[in-house]
Design a protein around this motif. Structure first.
Motif, mmCIF file in Angstrom:
data_model
loop_
_atom_site.group_PDB
_atom_site.id
_atom_site.type_symbol
_atom_site.label_atom_id
_atom_site.label_comp_id
_atom_site.label_asym_id
_atom_site.label_seq_id
_atom_site.Cartn_x
_atom_site.Cartn_y
_atom_site.Cartn_z
ATOM 1 N N UNK A 1 3.809 -2.877 -13.324
ATOM 2 C CA UNK A 1 3.088 -1.665 -13.701
ATOM 3 C C UNK A 1 2.952 -0.634 -12.583
ATOM 4 N N UNK A 2 2.848 -1.060 -11.347
ATOM 5 C CA UNK A 2 2.685 -0.096 -10.263
ATOM 6 C C UNK A 2 4.013 0.299 -9.614
ATOM 7 N N UNK A 3 5.116 -0.249 -10.090
ATOM 8 C CA UNK A 3 6.409 0.013 -9.449
ATOM 9 C C UNK A 3 6.865 1.457 -9.608
ATOM 10 N N UNK A 4 6.448 2.124 -10.667
ATOM 11 C CA UNK A 4 6.897 3.499 -10.903
ATOM 12 C C UNK A 4 6.428 4.443 -9.807
ATOM 13 N N UNK A 5 5.283 4.158 -9.211
ATOM 14 C CA UNK A 5 4.742 5.056 -8.194
ATOM 15 C C UNK A 5 5.110 4.641 -6.771
ATOM 16 N N UNK A 6 5.943 3.644 -6.623
ATOM 17 C CA UNK A 6 6.255 3.132 -5.289
ATOM 18 C C UNK A 6 7.600 3.641 -4.783
ATOM 19 N N UNK A 7 7.638 3.923 -3.478
ATOM 20 C CA UNK A 7 8.879 4.318 -2.850
ATOM 21 C C UNK A 7 8.928 3.656 -1.477
ATOM 22 N N UNK B 1 13.397 -19.215 4.584
ATOM 23 C CA UNK B 1 12.677 -18.973 5.842
ATOM 24 C C UNK B 1 12.442 -17.478 6.022
ATOM 25 N N UNK B 2 13.471 -16.680 5.771
ATOM 26 C CA UNK B 2 13.330 -15.223 5.875
ATOM 27 C C UNK B 2 12.319 -14.706 4.852
ATOM 28 N N UNK B 3 12.343 -15.260 3.659
ATOM 29 C CA UNK B 3 11.403 -14.833 2.621
ATOM 30 C C UNK B 3 9.968 -15.207 2.983
ATOM 31 N N UNK B 4 9.790 -16.374 3.582
ATOM 32 C CA UNK B 4 8.464 -16.789 4.017
ATOM 33 C C UNK B 4 7.923 -15.811 5.061
ATOM 34 N N UNK B 5 8.781 -15.410 5.987
ATOM 35 C CA UNK B 5 8.365 -14.442 7.011
ATOM 36 C C UNK B 5 7.994 -13.098 6.386
ATOM 37 N N UNK B 6 8.705 -12.696 5.328
ATOM 38 C CA UNK B 6 8.359 -11.456 4.629
ATOM 39 C C UNK B 6 6.981 -11.588 3.981
ATOM 40 N N UNK B 7 6.696 -12.743 3.390
ATOM 41 C CA UNK B 7 5.370 -12.937 2.789
ATOM 42 C C UNK B 7 4.263 -12.865 3.836
ATOM 43 N N UNK B 8 4.517 -13.365 5.010
ATOM 44 C CA UNK B 8 3.503 -13.329 6.062
ATOM 45 C C UNK B 8 3.359 -11.926 6.649
ATOM 46 N N UNK B 9 4.477 -11.267 6.947
ATOM 47 C CA UNK B 9 4.444 -10.005 7.684
ATOM 48 C C UNK B 9 4.562 -8.759 6.823
ATOM 49 N N UNK B 10 5.045 -8.897 5.591
ATOM 50 C CA UNK B 10 5.345 -7.717 4.791
ATOM 51 C C UNK B 10 6.620 -7.075 5.321
ATOM 52 N N UNK B 11 6.914 -5.872 4.861
ATOM 53 C CA UNK B 11 8.074 -5.128 5.347
ATOM 54 C C UNK B 11 7.561 -3.817 5.910
ATOM 55 N N UNK B 12 7.740 -3.648 7.199
ATOM 56 C CA UNK B 12 7.273 -2.425 7.877
ATOM 57 C C UNK B 12 8.012 -1.214 7.312
ATOM 58 N N UNK B 13 7.254 -0.157 7.002
ATOM 59 C CA UNK B 13 7.842 1.066 6.462
ATOM 60 C C UNK B 13 8.219 0.966 5.003
ATOM 61 N N UNK B 14 7.892 -0.142 4.368
ATOM 62 C CA UNK B 14 8.205 -0.333 2.947
ATOM 63 C C UNK B 14 6.943 -0.561 2.145
ATOM 64 N N UNK B 15 7.129 -0.870 0.910
ATOM 65 C CA UNK B 15 5.995 -1.093 0.010
ATOM 66 C C UNK B 15 5.498 -2.530 0.038
ATOM 67 N N UNK B 16 6.273 -3.429 0.619
ATOM 68 C CA UNK B 16 5.901 -4.845 0.613
ATOM 69 C C UNK B 16 4.786 -5.102 1.617
#
Length: 178
Positions: free
Chosen positions: A98-104, A122-137
């Protein structure tokens, strides 16, 4: 002077006595006579065994190695994903929440699995911990470690781009990850 023999308001006193008799009679009726109201709520202990003898609720916190996938962990992970991730990624993980339409940038389509932060669990686990800098995650470090592993196992079950991580390396990483 006026007649001062009727000092009390007899009408008000009579109404007060009537009200008290009514209230006590009503409470007596509720407590002694009335059978009660059945709201149809059948409260069940979630830890009580079911008819087939299995536990009614899967206890993820009791899993010794949450980095090793099982069908129960995947099912549990689907619930955690729905509660925490589906607002952006959608219930099916297609990036259409539902909130994806407003995300960039738009949320990742987990089914296609076009990963930008590296392949593998392992890479996905690190994304869950740190998020993605400059992104919506955002970071999901606030989740318990076993909940993060459960989410990853659910994602692994729906993605077309499966992890190629060596299970031994995943186990070694998991023992040091928070």
């Amino acid at each position: 002077m006026s007649d001062a023999s009727d000092v009390h308001n007899r009408g008000g006193f009579t109404a007060f006595i009537f009200a008290m008799v009514f209230v006590f009679s009503f409470f007596f009726y509720l407590v002694v006579i009335h059978p009660g109201v059945d709201l149809g709520e059948n409260v069940v202990d979630p830890k009580a065994p079911t008819k087939d003898g299995s536990a009614a609720v899967f206890n993820m916190s009791a899993v010794k190695e949450p980095w090793t996938s099982t069908p129960e962990i995947v099912t549990y992970g689907a619930k955690v994903f729905k509660n925490n991730c589906s607002i952006c990624h959608g219930n099916e993980g297609k990036g259409d929440g539902p909130s994806s339409a407003s995300m960039n940038p738009k949320p990742r389509n987990m089914v296609e699995g076009k990963w930008t932060q590296g392949d593998g669990i392992i890479a996905h686990y690190n994304v869950l911990i740190n998020g993605i800098k400059g992104g919506s995650m955002a970071s999901f470090q606030h989740l318990k470690s076993y909940d993060r592993w459960a989410i990853l196992h659910f994602i692994e079950s729906i993605t077309q781009n499966k992890s190629k991580d060596d299970p031994a390396k995943v186990a070694e990483f998991a023992k040091t990850a928070n």
